[in-house]
Design a protein around this motif. Structure first.
Motif, PDB file in Angstrom:
ATOM      1  N   LEU A 131     -47.152  93.355 -40.556  1.00 35.80           N
ATOM      2  CA  LEU A 131     -48.252  93.796 -39.704  1.00 35.80           C
ATOM      3  C   LEU A 131     -48.310  92.976 -38.418  1.00 35.80           C
ATOM      4  O   LEU A 131     -48.582  93.519 -37.336  1.00 35.80           O
TER       5      LEU A 131
ATOM      6  N   PHE B 132     -48.620 101.290 -43.691  1.00 38.16           N
ATOM      7  CA  PHE B 132     -48.499 100.056 -42.914  1.00 38.16           C
ATOM      8  C   PHE B 132     -48.490 100.321 -41.409  1.00 38.16           C
ATOM      9  O   PHE B 132     -49.063  99.551 -40.636  1.00 38.16           O
TER      10      PHE B 132
ATOM     11  N   SER C 201     -52.229  98.969 -39.927  1.00 38.35           N
ATOM     12  CA  SER C 201     -52.044  98.480 -38.554  1.00 38.35           C
ATOM     13  C   SER C 201     -53.328  98.609 -37.742  1.00 38.35           C
ATOM     14  O   SER C 201     -53.700  97.694 -36.994  1.00 38.35           O
TER      15      SER C 201
ATOM     16  N   THR D 204     -40.912  96.484 -46.241  1.00 40.08           N
ATOM     17  CA  THR D 204     -42.318  96.817 -46.014  1.00 40.08           C
ATOM     18  C   THR D 204     -42.404  98.036 -45.102  1.00 40.08           C
ATOM     19  O   THR D 204     -43.037  99.019 -45.441  1.00 40.08           O
TER      20      THR D 204
ATOM     21  N   ASP E   5     -44.755 104.512 -46.658  1.00 43.39           N
ATOM     22  CA  ASP E   5     -44.874 103.216 -45.984  1.00 43.39           C
ATOM     23  C   ASP E   5     -45.229 103.356 -44.505  1.00 43.39           C
ATOM     24  O   ASP E   5     -45.997 102.563 -43.948  1.00 43.39           O
TER      25      ASP E   5
ATOM     26  N   ILE F 273     -46.416  91.432 -46.388  1.00 42.14           N
ATOM     27  CA  ILE F 273     -47.197  92.454 -45.691  1.00 42.14           C
ATOM     28  C   ILE F 273     -47.749  91.895 -44.386  1.00 42.14           C
ATOM     29  O   ILE F 273     -47.698  92.549 -43.334  1.00 42.14           O
TER      30      ILE F 273
END
Length: 554
Positions: A181, A209, A214, A319, A205, A177
């Motif tokens: 990011l 994410f 973010s 991811t 997702d 993860i």
């Protein structure tokens, strides 16, 4: 970079905040306040049996309660499993059965969701796993010391709504993860003090994410609207970007097309400009060139720049992102012969050929990714496979499917596409390829031709096949609006387009009301679910036209 250092320790000193859409307005909380509130929620979770090595199931409906539950679950040491939200085309009983099936497999300590979601579920589900609302979890305890999962432990299990079949739980580690990011921050050149705006569901997702985490990771003030608000008024997406001066956003091409058209039609002015928008990542489904052109034509007068649109390719097993159009680079396409492409073959066409399909680039690989390219010179669509620092470790409790798709650090996506000059051009899923009279036909190309022939919006139709003795029966399901539709004329044009695009003989055309086709939260039509509903008589058709005679006459 360590995930927990950024999301827990560093976030306490961030100056930016999260702004959540609640009861028709945005409410604010600094990232530090969110972390502190989650830390005070940990004792309540621990009293329910949540601790290191346990699993909790969460329906991540956008809002402060879900954000707090996600952070508190991690701080308590649990692997958080994100369950699908209820999507169009499913009733409460069917949705409850989906959750029950996942929970039977996952065996979570608790199920967490907002009170509205839990109230709509039948009581038997509550007997499968203890269920609690976000609102019922007190955040007034003494702040507990965080004991999050280790860098290589499973921290998150992403269950999709399944565009192609049974939901799979992608297992992600904190290390994976964090790599994603950090890569997204580099891709968008995100800087503290800037602003984001998104409505995408956190159960997907792209919404989690690319949206919630973010903003949190990058110390960016972000406005988190909801899918429900977007569906009620698509123009709120661009109104928020303009009003709050957002630099970042993301969405699906279907959403972009609808929102751009509605905004241009109904808004003489926006409460600000779209000119400051640096990155609008467009993905979650295949991006059509016409959608990008349409968006620029409709929103250019409000300041939208072509180079702000960033087509990308990704999936939960990576991811999120695998490839993306670089910042400040205009989208590009390659013109391909439409008939050949529908048969899975690659044949270049002139860029200005009106009969060609303009396949949009999803950009080169992102940092930390590697595409496994097919042998040079191939003239057919090839499987998309990749390695990634943010690759999932497999599917939870499913060693068979894990072994099929994860091989020696390489993931086979079951998607098809091609690579030119280092750019990936995704075309679709291998599941969308059917065999007709001994030849392969890619259904999404046929559906696109049908939609263009009838001036329908992209993504409002799907072809499903039912096996009959000796052949398949092909049914076109199409959403149309208004009572003045000439169903016979639309059906005949659809039959002609299907034959012209791929010599595909449709048997019938079934017309449905808007939003009747089951979709994932990101907007992709669930073809397998459509096939099931058609077989069970689960649709309520507005009209149905048999095409056997027309097709034979074509």
């Amino acid at each position: 970079m360590n995930l927990w250092q950024k999301l827990i320790a560093d976030a306490r000193s961030y100056d930016s905040c999260a702004r959540f859409w609640v009861d028709n307005d945005y409410v604010s909380a600094t990232w530090g306040d969110l972390v502190a509130e989650a830390q005070r929620t940990v004792p309540a979770l621990r009293r329910l049996g949540v601790g290191p090595g346990s699993r909790i199931a969460v329906v991540l409906a956008n809002g402060p309660g879900a954000a707090r539950a996600l952070a508190a679950g991690w701080m308590a040491g649990a692997a958080v499993a994100s369950l699908p939200v209820r999507v169009a085309g499913t009733d409460a009983a069917a949705y409850a059965e989906q959750l029950r099936s996942i929970c039977d497999h996952l065996e979570p300590v608790v199920l967490l969701a907002d009170s509205a979601t839990l109230a709509a579920l039948p009581q038997p589900l509550h007997h499968t796993v203890p269920a609690y609302s976000f609102e019922s979890l007190p955040a007034d305890g003494t702040a507990a010391d965080p004991t999050p999962p280790g860098d290589d432990d499973v921290a998150f299990i992403q269950y999709s709504s399944g565009s192609t079949g049974t939901p799979k739980g992608c297992m992600l580690t904190p290390r994976a993860i964090a790599a994603q990011l950090d890569m997204l921050a580099q891709l968008t050149a995100a800087e503290p003090g800037e602003t984001g705006a998104t409505w995408l569901p956190w159960s997907h997702d792209m919404g989690l994410f690319g949206g919630l985490l973010s903003g949190w990771w990058n110390d960016v003030t972000t406005y988190y609207s909801t899918p429900q608000r977007f569906l009620m008024s698509p123009r709120t997406w661009f109104e928020d970007i303009a009003r709050y001066g957002a630099h970042y956003t993301a969405g699906s091409p279907t959403a972009l097309q609808v929102a751009a058209r509605v905004t241009a039609l109904r808004a003489k002015h926006l409460p600000g400009s779209l000119g400051q928008l640096k990155a609008a990542i467009i993905g979650a489904e295949r991006v059509h060139w016409e959608v990008l052109e349409d968006a620029v034509a409709n929103l250019g007068r409000f300041g939208l720049r072509r180079q702000a649109l960033m087509p990308a390719y990704g999936l939960a097993e990576g991811t999120l992102a695998v490839t993306a159009t670089p910042m400040d680079e205009e989208p590009r396409f390659v013109a391909m012969d439409s008939v050949a492409l529908a048969a899975g073959r690659l044949r270049r066409a002139a860029p200005d050929d009106p009969a060609a399909t303009r396949v949009v680039s999803a950009g080169p690989v992102c940092r930390g990714m590697e595409l496994i390219e097919p042998e040079p010179g191939g003239d057919r669509l090839a499987p998309i496979r990749f390695r990634s620092q943010s690759l999932a470790t497999g599917y939870y409790g499913d060693p068979t499917r894990t072994a099929e798709h994860f091989v020696d650090g390489v993931f086979d996506t079951s998607d098809l596409g091609f690579v030119i000059d280092g750019h990936l051009y995704p075309v679709g899923r291998s599941d969308d390829m059917i065999s007709v009279a001994g030849r392969n036909v890619y259904l999404r190309e046929v559906e696109k031709a049908i939609e263009e022939a009838n001036d329908l919006r992209f993504g409002c139709s799907t072809v499903v096949d039912a096996r009959l003795p000796g052949r398949s029966r092909l049914t076109l399901l199409v959403e149309t609006g208004g009572a003045r539709v000439d169903h016979g004329a639309v059906a005949r044009r659809a039959a002609t387009a299907a034959m012209s695009a791929a010599a595909l003989p449709l048997d019938e055309c079934v017309f449905l009301r808007r939003n009747a086709l089951p979709r994932t939260p990101s907007g992709k039509i669930q073809r397998h679910r459509c096939r099931q509903l058609l077989a069970e008589g689960g649709f309520a058709p507005v009209a149905s036209v048999q095409l056997a005679e027309q097709t034979e006459a074509v």
